[in-house]
Design a protein around this motif. Sequence first.
Motif, PDB file in Angstrom:
ATOM      1  N   GLU A  38       0.815  -1.215   0.000  1.00 13.92           N
ATOM      2  CA  GLU A  38       0.000   0.000   0.000  1.00 13.92           C
ATOM      3  C   GLU A  38       0.849   1.265   0.000  1.00 13.92           C
ATOM      4  O   GLU A  38       0.473   2.290  -0.561  1.00 13.92           O
ATOM      5  CB  GLU A  38      -0.901   0.026   1.235  1.00 13.92           C
ATOM      6  CG  GLU A  38      -2.093  -0.898   1.146  1.00 13.92           C
ATOM      7  CD  GLU A  38      -2.777  -1.052   2.498  1.00 13.92           C
ATOM      8  OE1 GLU A  38      -3.709  -1.869   2.577  1.00 13.92           O
ATOM      9  OE2 GLU A  38      -2.382  -0.368   3.466  1.00 13.92           O
ATOM     10  N   ARG A 219      -0.616   1.612  -7.588  1.00 16.52           N
ATOM     11  CA  ARG A 219      -2.001   1.183  -7.403  1.00 16.52           C
ATOM     12  C   ARG A 219      -2.042  -0.326  -7.497  1.00 16.52           C
ATOM     13  O   ARG A 219      -1.206  -0.912  -8.188  1.00 16.52           O
ATOM     14  CB  ARG A 219      -2.909   1.784  -8.472  1.00 16.52           C
ATOM     15  CG  ARG A 219      -3.043   3.250  -8.256  1.00 16.52           C
ATOM     16  CD  ARG A 219      -4.136   3.873  -9.051  1.00 16.52           C
ATOM     17  NE  ARG A 219      -4.042   5.312  -8.793  1.00 16.52           N
ATOM     18  CZ  ARG A 219      -4.420   6.231  -9.635  1.00 16.52           C
ATOM     19  NH1 ARG A 219      -4.965   5.885 -10.786  1.00 16.52           N
ATOM     20  NH2 ARG A 219      -4.307   7.514  -9.342  1.00 16.52           N
ATOM     21  N   ARG A 221      -4.824  -3.570  -8.062  1.00 24.86           N
ATOM     22  CA  ARG A 221      -6.203  -3.977  -8.345  1.00 24.86           C
ATOM     23  C   ARG A 221      -6.263  -5.484  -8.455  1.00 24.86           C
ATOM     24  O   ARG A 221      -5.280  -6.140  -8.796  1.00 24.86           O
ATOM     25  CB  ARG A 221      -6.686  -3.347  -9.657  1.00 24.86           C
ATOM     26  CG  ARG A 221      -6.611  -1.829  -9.702  1.00 24.86           C
ATOM     27  CD  ARG A 221      -7.795  -1.167  -9.036  1.00 24.86           C
ATOM     28  NE  ARG A 221      -9.002  -1.360  -9.851  1.00 24.86           N
ATOM     29  CZ  ARG A 221      -9.353  -0.561 -10.859  1.00 24.86           C
ATOM     30  NH1 ARG A 221      -8.596   0.473 -11.180  1.00 24.86           N
ATOM     31  NH2 ARG A 221     -10.442  -0.794 -11.542  1.00 24.86           N
ATOM     32  N   ARG A 266      -0.271  -4.615 -10.157  1.00 26.14           N
ATOM     33  CA  ARG A 266       0.265  -3.424  -9.521  1.00 26.14           C
ATOM     34  C   ARG A 266       0.840  -2.548 -10.607  1.00 26.14           C
ATOM     35  O   ARG A 266       1.482  -3.037 -11.536  1.00 26.14           O
ATOM     36  CB  ARG A 266       1.353  -3.839  -8.532  1.00 26.14           C
ATOM     37  CG  ARG A 266       1.702  -2.771  -7.547  1.00 26.14           C
ATOM     38  CD  ARG A 266       2.633  -3.328  -6.488  1.00 26.14           C
ATOM     39  NE  ARG A 266       3.995  -3.317  -6.975  1.00 26.14           N
ATOM     40  CZ  ARG A 266       5.064  -3.177  -6.177  1.00 26.14           C
ATOM     41  NH1 ARG A 266       4.899  -3.082  -4.863  1.00 26.14           N
ATOM     42  NH2 ARG A 266       6.269  -3.176  -6.658  1.00 26.14           N
ATOM     43  N   PRO A 269       0.528   5.066 -11.073  1.00 26.19           N
ATOM     44  CA  PRO A 269      -0.754   5.718 -11.379  1.00 26.19           C
ATOM     45  C   PRO A 269      -0.926   6.109 -12.842  1.00 26.19           C
ATOM     46  O   PRO A 269      -2.033   6.005 -13.373  1.00 26.19           O
ATOM     47  CB  PRO A 269      -0.730   6.963 -10.476  1.00 26.19           C
ATOM     48  CG  PRO A 269       0.161   6.585  -9.337  1.00 26.19           C
ATOM     49  CD  PRO A 269       1.192   5.659  -9.895  1.00 26.19           C
ATOM     50  N   GLU A 272      -2.830   3.777 -15.418  1.00 26.48           N
ATOM     51  CA  GLU A 272      -4.232   3.447 -15.168  1.00 26.48           C
ATOM     52  C   GLU A 272      -4.929   3.008 -16.465  1.00 26.48           C
ATOM     53  O   GLU A 272      -5.669   2.021 -16.492  1.00 26.48           O
ATOM     54  CB  GLU A 272      -4.951   4.669 -14.571  1.00 26.48           C
ATOM     55  CG  GLU A 272      -6.410   4.457 -14.198  1.00 26.48           C
ATOM     56  CD  GLU A 272      -6.608   3.495 -13.036  1.00 26.48           C
ATOM     57  OE1 GLU A 272      -5.811   3.524 -12.087  1.00 26.48           O
ATOM     58  OE2 GLU A 272      -7.560   2.682 -13.093  1.00 26.48           O
TER      59      GLU A 272
END
Lengths: 462, 462
Positions: A38, A219, A221, A266, A269, A272
Amino acid sequence: VHVSGGGVRAGIVVTGTEVLSGRVADRNGPWLADRLEELGVDLAHTTIVGDRREDMLAALRFMAVEGLDVVITSGGLGPTADDLTAEVVGEFQGRAMVLDEALEERIAEILRPLAERWPSLDMEALRTGNRKQAVIPRGATILDPVGTAPGLVVAPGESAPPGEGASPAKATPPRARVRPRGPTVVVLPGPPRELQPMWAAAVKTDALRAALAGAREYRRRMLRLFGIPESEIAETLRAAEREGVEMGRLEITTCLRRGEVEVVTRYEPDAEGVYEAFAAVVRERHADALFSEDGRSVDEQVAALLRGAGAERSLRIATAESCTGGLLAARLTELAGSSEYVRGGIVAYSNEAKVAQAGVAAEAIEREGAVSEVVARELARGARERLGADVGVGVTGIAGPGGGSEGKPVGLVWLSVAGPEGAELTRSVSLPGGRADVRDRATTVALHLVRRLLIGLGSRRG
Amino acid sequence: VHVSGGGVRAGIVVTGTEVLSGRVADRNGPWLADRLEELGVDLAHTTIVGDRREDMLAALRFMAVEGLDVVITSGGLGPTADDLTAEVVGEFQGRAMVLDEALEERIAEILRPLAERWPSLDMEALRTGNRKQAVIPRGATILDPVGTAPGLVVAPGESAPPGEGASPAKATPPRARVRPRGPTVVVLPGPPRELQPMWAAAVKTDALRAALAGAREYRRRMLRLFGIPESEIAETLRAAEREGVEMGRLEITTCLRRGEVEVVTRYEPDAEGVYEAFAAVVRERHADALFSEDGRSVDEQVAALLRGAGAERSLRIATAESCTGGLLAARLTELAGSSEYVRGGIVAYSNEAKVAQAGVAAEAIEREGAVSEVVARELARGARERLGADVGVGVTGIAGPGGGSEGKPVGLVWLSVAGPEGAELTRSVSLPGGRADVRDRATTVALHLVRRLLIGLGSRRG
């Protein structure tokens, strides 16, 4: 498929002979791994060592040689002489051990009610332990105890860290960056209930913030799929590449867990859009299998579907289980607040219980056998009716190791879900693995069957 | 309390980004730790690394620098380019990678039925993967695949292992013994079902036997206690020392697991008498709490008591659970053959289910609340009667996080066991931890209560 690591690298040292020997499963390594991810910190190594000074020092030196910026230790902060971590970290960082009197008093305060409750405790031993826990490396930042053990953030001391100098790092030039000062060490207690809030406190200290400065933002997901082999996903990754998705900018790991395929990605940003393009390929190729795009488990989805967004009242569920022996009910009630929608269940392990408790027709068992389509269906209907639920689930199968036959081998499981207005889904699966695997997988399959029925109900009502 | 390490030391390298990140729990490290302990090999380190070449090499070098004799790796033997272990181990041991054509054919044979079952598979990818898995370090001993991946035993090659030479080992003279040749590496696949039989095969190879020669024989014994804090055992260790037991010859680790205290002792065979003297001290001081001296779990003891040595038929058990939601029934049916003595159970999660399914009086719930002595007792009796069992168990409590009150806080659990001829045991406990902890501990307490009742029945009948 990997992007190169971020700016800040970390290691975890789990201490404890009981963990190394496998008698106790480590819960801290995985939890800390998640927290580091994180924060955009790249976890390079998790090492488990016993309660031995030399082995702990060796693990810390290894992390220093590897050029890690931050090392987190768990365990070994108790009051006894076996609890060595603070002392070993002090030595590693080249810092003298000193008694912190304010900390000694703070721990004494925590122990006071305990001492009053257990009057037979050896007060002398208690005081000795109390004092030991207040002896810390000079200059360390103290993390307030959640239990009785304080945590520490210990930056490298003035003297050179022992891991430096001649080292095998020379052999791996691309990776090894011997740091000017060596890693900052975060020292946390072993019990997860203590470690977790103390980590949150550690992240706020100046000492750790300094060590973490430069962490690259990531990030993460997760896609979850059910009912396809993992190799199909490998093929999909290649297909995405062929279709022009810049896969090199995504760090993807896939794994099979409890019968589901998890695809974790991962990325930085600004990738995206690349992730979205990749997710679209998965969505297109695996429309049926893809059940979660936001990381939610099937357990949480079933709970949400039963609760029903904006519905007047929850749908109620009940179970009648044979081979899973209560695991499905246990899993449904694992989530807090599940009493809102779980009526209860029947563990119909014996044939007598199937008949008397769940209302299965004795002649159905005699004719088709306890593991059969008709019995699964009657278990589901029986659970629904007998427990006054909206949805009933029936599971019957052969978990093994015994009880299999040519026509009904170990691993064969029949499952059925009965809903309102005659809605019903029934299927059989053939599950691999041992007794525990078959029981666990059957529970997962049952939840997916419930999910499918509930989605069907929703669209019918909608 | 530790004896010095044995003659042969080992390390485990668990590979896999999904394990390092915590998404998949490692089952191989603990299992291999047990096997090593049986062989009298001293496990020094378990290290988890992701699927990254540099990190795997670093972990292997660390083990070499630490002077370990044997390193076992798990994972990374699959057919894809991400599976690096064989290649990295070859590099580490200074051995060239060569195609083993017999092995290639052997793997092709294993894949043939798979390829026939999934006609949509990419045959070209399959062949490439097949060939990759047959490329091994020159001179390695092959372990036959259980799945599709072969294992390897790889002794150090002619060229010096990369971990040697200048190294931080210099800084720790008492421990570090840089071996003349470096460790022998055993390369095993990640799935436990494949790894376990392949480890058994590895132990029989000449290459591994040579590396293990000189392992010191150890015995290992376990005592299990229930219902006392771990600190009491620490005090007992000191008492044994005071009473003249040569505690220096025993390596004792204590740990708290699922609410039970486990005391594991390892010693050389000639310290058998010392162990017996220690066990006698524990027996004397903790007569009530000590429930297992042979390592058997309470689960196994309950199963044996229900089966009854030489009894005409097993005693049958049934459950009625509220807060544990099926966990107790699931745990009772975890053991193979449990259908012999488990009738089934009721998950009486809602009050309606308690009344309708388990026969609890509605006014008892109204008067005393669902979490109360009377409801626990009626659940136990209801389970026994409704399911036609000899022994019924009732559990009702507040697992949290919500639902607690001043008089009935989260963690309060009432348990009751009802046996033949009115035999009954009922008690309440106040359990620490979160929802999952409370549910798990309550299950353990229930099993201990069943054990106590069954022992009482036995002595009454005897």
